[in-house]
Design an enzyme around this catalytic site. Structure first.
Site, PDB file in Angstrom:
ATOM      1  N   CYS A 163      -1.726  -3.135   6.770  1.00  0.00           N
ATOM      2  CA  CYS A 163      -1.936  -1.730   7.673  1.00  0.00           C
ATOM      3  C   CYS A 163      -3.088  -1.775   8.635  1.00  0.00           C
ATOM      4  CB  CYS A 163      -1.896  -0.698   6.715  1.00  0.00           C
ATOM      5  SG  CYS A 163      -2.981  -0.498   5.335  1.00  0.00           S
ATOM      6  N   CYS A 191       0.849  -1.320   0.089  1.00  0.00           N
ATOM      7  CA  CYS A 191      -0.038  -0.138   0.037  1.00  0.00           C
ATOM      8  C   CYS A 191       0.896   1.233  -0.203  1.00  0.00           C
ATOM      9  CB  CYS A 191      -1.110   0.009   1.248  1.00  0.00           C
ATOM     10  SG  CYS A 191      -0.388   0.829   2.751  1.00  0.00           S
ATOM     11  N   GLU A 192       0.532   2.103  -0.735  1.00  0.00           N
ATOM     12  CA  GLU A 192       1.434   3.351  -0.932  1.00  0.00           C
ATOM     13  C   GLU A 192       1.418   4.218   0.250  1.00  0.00           C
ATOM     14  OE1 GLU A 192       0.018   5.066  -4.731  1.00  0.00           O
ATOM     15  OE2 GLU A 192      -1.756   6.083  -3.420  1.00  0.00           O
ATOM     16  N   HIS A 193       0.368   4.211   1.054  1.00  0.00           N
ATOM     17  CA  HIS A 193       0.292   5.132   2.415  1.00  0.00           C
ATOM     18  C   HIS A 193       1.313   4.488   3.454  1.00  0.00           C
ATOM     19  CE1 HIS A 193      -3.994   5.037   0.908  1.00  0.00           C
ATOM     20  NE2 HIS A 193      -3.461   6.308   0.505  1.00  0.00           N
ATOM     21  N   HIS A 194       1.374   3.193   3.657  1.00  0.00           N
ATOM     22  CA  HIS A 194       2.041   2.656   4.676  1.00  0.00           C
ATOM     23  C   HIS A 194       3.386   1.722   4.194  1.00  0.00           C
ATOM     24  CE1 HIS A 194      -1.865   3.534   6.638  1.00  0.00           C
ATOM     25  NE2 HIS A 194      -1.145   4.174   7.489  1.00  0.00           N
ATOM     26  N   GLN A 213      -5.730  -0.452  -3.851  1.00  0.00           N
ATOM     27  CA  GLN A 213      -6.272  -1.691  -4.416  1.00  0.00           C
ATOM     28  C   GLN A 213      -7.225  -1.437  -5.635  1.00  0.00           C
ATOM     29  OE1 GLN A 213      -8.176  -4.658  -1.630  1.00  0.00           O
ATOM     30  NE2 GLN A 213      -9.441  -5.252  -3.017  1.00  0.00           N
ATOM     31  N   HIS A 271      -5.200  -5.973   3.954  1.00  0.00           N
ATOM     32  CA  HIS A 271      -4.164  -4.969   4.006  1.00  0.00           C
ATOM     33  C   HIS A 271      -3.552  -5.171   5.523  1.00  0.00           C
ATOM     34  CE1 HIS A 271      -5.638  -2.542   0.498  1.00  0.00           C
ATOM     35  NE2 HIS A 271      -6.468  -3.594   0.546  1.00  0.00           N
TER      36      HIS A 271
HETATM   37  N1  LIG Z   1      -8.931   3.244  -0.212  1.00  0.00           N
HETATM   38  C1  LIG Z   1      -7.722   2.766  -0.103  1.00  0.00           C
HETATM   39  N2  LIG Z   1      -7.214   2.750   1.111  1.00  0.00           N
HETATM   40  C2  LIG Z   1      -6.238   2.076   1.549  1.00  0.00           C
HETATM   41  C3  LIG Z   1      -5.356   1.287   0.842  1.00  0.00           C
HETATM   42  N3  LIG Z   1      -4.307   0.747   1.592  1.00  0.00           N
HETATM   43  C4  LIG Z   1      -4.501   1.654   2.779  1.00  0.00           C
HETATM   44  N4  LIG Z   1      -5.508   2.458   2.849  1.00  0.00           N
HETATM   45  C5  LIG Z   1      -5.787   3.388   3.776  1.00  0.00           C
HETATM   46  O1  LIG Z   1      -5.110   4.553   3.577  1.00  0.00           O
HETATM   47  C6  LIG Z   1      -5.628   5.509   4.668  1.00  0.00           C
HETATM   48  C7  LIG Z   1      -4.582   6.404   4.915  1.00  0.00           C
HETATM   49  O2  LIG Z   1      -5.243   7.229   6.024  1.00  0.00           O
HETATM   50  P1  LIG Z   1      -4.363   8.270   6.697  1.00  0.00           P
HETATM   51  O3  LIG Z   1      -5.568   8.563   8.105  1.00  0.00           O
HETATM   52  O4  LIG Z   1      -3.746   9.141   6.255  1.00  0.00           O
HETATM   53  O5  LIG Z   1      -3.442   7.422   7.754  1.00  0.00           O
HETATM   54  P2  LIG Z   1      -3.267   6.676   8.990  1.00  0.00           P
HETATM   55  O6  LIG Z   1      -3.216   7.846  10.093  1.00  0.00           O
HETATM   56  O7  LIG Z   1      -2.080   5.574   9.233  1.00  0.00           O
HETATM   57  O8  LIG Z   1      -4.707   5.860   9.095  1.00  0.00           O
HETATM   58  P3  LIG Z   1      -5.063   4.505  10.056  1.00  0.00           P
HETATM   59  O9  LIG Z   1      -4.474   3.547   9.147  1.00  0.00           O
HETATM   60  O10 LIG Z   1      -6.397   4.560  10.120  1.00  0.00           O
HETATM   61  O11 LIG Z   1      -4.457   4.645  11.424  1.00  0.00           O
HETATM   62  C8  LIG Z   1      -6.186   4.272   5.886  1.00  0.00           C
HETATM   63  O12 LIG Z   1      -7.404   4.369   6.033  1.00  0.00           O
HETATM   64  C9  LIG Z   1      -5.814   3.015   5.031  1.00  0.00           C
HETATM   65  O13 LIG Z   1      -6.411   2.080   5.506  1.00  0.00           O
HETATM   66  C10 LIG Z   1      -6.180   0.951  -0.286  1.00  0.00           C
HETATM   67  O14 LIG Z   1      -5.606   0.044  -1.056  1.00  0.00           O
HETATM   68  N5  LIG Z   1      -7.215   1.579  -0.729  1.00  0.00           N
HETATM   69 ZN   LIG Z   2      -1.672   1.106   4.166  1.00  0.00          ZN
END
Ligand SMILES: Nc1nc2c(ncn2[C@@H]2O[C@H](COP(=O)(O)OP(=O)(O)OP(=O)(O)O)[C@@H](O)[C@H]2O)c(=O)[nH]1
Ligand SMILES: [Zn+2]
Length: 195
Positions: free
Chosen positions: A155, A84-87, A125, A153
Site C-alpha cells: 500500500c 494490511c487491514e487498511h487497504h 505490523q 507494504h
Molecule cells: N502503522 C501502520 N500503518 C499501516 C500499516 N499498513 C498500512 N498502514 C498505513 O495505514 C494508513 C491509513 O491511512 P489513511 O490516511 O486512512 O489511508 P490512505 O488515505 O489510503 O493513506 P495513504 O496510504 O497515505 O494514501 C496509511 O498511512 C498506511 O501507510 C501497518 O502495518 N502499520
Molecule cells: Zn495498507
C-alpha cells in the site's frame, strides 16, 4: 460467530460480491477470462485470512518439552506474508524471533507456524509483532521473548505515497530482553550471517 471458511455458501457469498466489484470497476464479469475470477478471489482471500481459524497458543502447547537449556534460542529470517487491514494489500518480509527457555523449549517449527497463524489475518505490523510476542510469552512462560519484523507494504509502494524501497521495522520484547546486553546479543545474532 465462527465462520466456516471453506463452506460453499461462504465462497459463493464472497464471489457474488466480487462479481459486483468487477462490474463497478468497469469490467465485464461475463467475459471468458473473468468467469471464474470471483470464485478464485473468494478462495484466495479465504486462504489469505485462514489464520482466524487457528489457535496459535494450542500450536505451541502441542510441542512443549521439559528441557534444562537456558540460553537464547533464535529463529531468524522467517518469511511473513500478511494483508494490511487498511487497504487489504499485502505486506511481507521477515520475522526474527528469540526466547530464553525457563524449563521448557518448544518445537522449532512451531515458531514459524504461529507467525503464520497471526499473519494470515487482516493486520497492522505493530499488532502482528505484539501478538506473536504475547503468545510465546503467555504460553511458554520463558525468561524473555524478542520479536523483530521487517516488512515492505504494497500500500506504500504500488499506490499512495509510492515509495519503492522503504522497509518498516517493528520490535517487541519481554523479560530478559529489557536488558540492553541481552537485546544486543539478539540483535547481533539476527544480523550475523552463517558464512
Ligand atoms: N502503522 C501502520 N500503518 C499501516 C500499516 N499498513 C498500512 N498502514 C498505513 O495505514 C494508513 C491509513 O491511512 P489513511 O490516511 O486512512 O489511508 P490512505 O488515505 O489510503 O493513506 P495513504 O496510504 O497515505 O494514501 C496509511 O498511512 C498506511 O501507510 C501497518 O502495518 N502499520
Ligand atoms: Zn495498507
Amino acid at each position: 460467530m465462527k465462520i466456516d471458511r471453506y463452506n460453499v455458501d461462504t465462497v459463493n457469498r464472497i464471489a457474488d460480491h466480487y462479481g459486483d466489484i468487477l462490474a463497478a470497476l468497469g469490467e465485464d464479469p461475463k467475459r471468458e477470462g473473468l468467469l471464474k475470477t470471483p470464485e478464485r478471489v473468494a478462495k484466495s482471500l479465504q486462504f489469505l485470512t485462514h489464520g482466524y481459524d487457528i489457535n496459535p497458543a494450542e500450536i505451541l502447547k502441542g510441542a512443549m518439552f521439559a528441557e534444562e537449556y537456558s540460553q537464547m534460542v533464535v529463529v531468524k529470517d522467517i518469511e511473513v506474508y500478511s494483508l494490511c487491514e487498511h487497504h487489504m494489500l499485502p505486506f511481507f518480509g521477515k520475522a526474527h524471533i528469540a526466547y530464553i527457555p525457563n524449563g521448557h523449549i518448544v518445537g522449532l517449527s512451531k515458531i514459524p507456524r504461529i507467525v503464520d497463524a497471526f499473519a494470515r489475518r487482516l493486520q497492522v505490523q505493530e499488532r502482528l509483532t505484539n501478538e506473536i510476542r504475547d503468545c510465546i510469552h503467555n504460553t511458554l512462560a520463558p525468561l524473555g521473548v524478542a520479536v523483530v519484523m521487517e516488512c515492505r507494504h504494497l500500500c506504500m509502494s504500488m499506490r499512495g505515497v509510492q515509495k519503492q524501497n522503504s522497509v518498516t521495522t517493528t520490535s517487541a520484547f519481554t523479560g530478559e530482553f529489557a536488558k540492553e546486553r541481552t537485546r544486543n546479543e539478539f540483535l547481533r545474532l539476527i544480523t550475523a550471517s552463517l558464512d
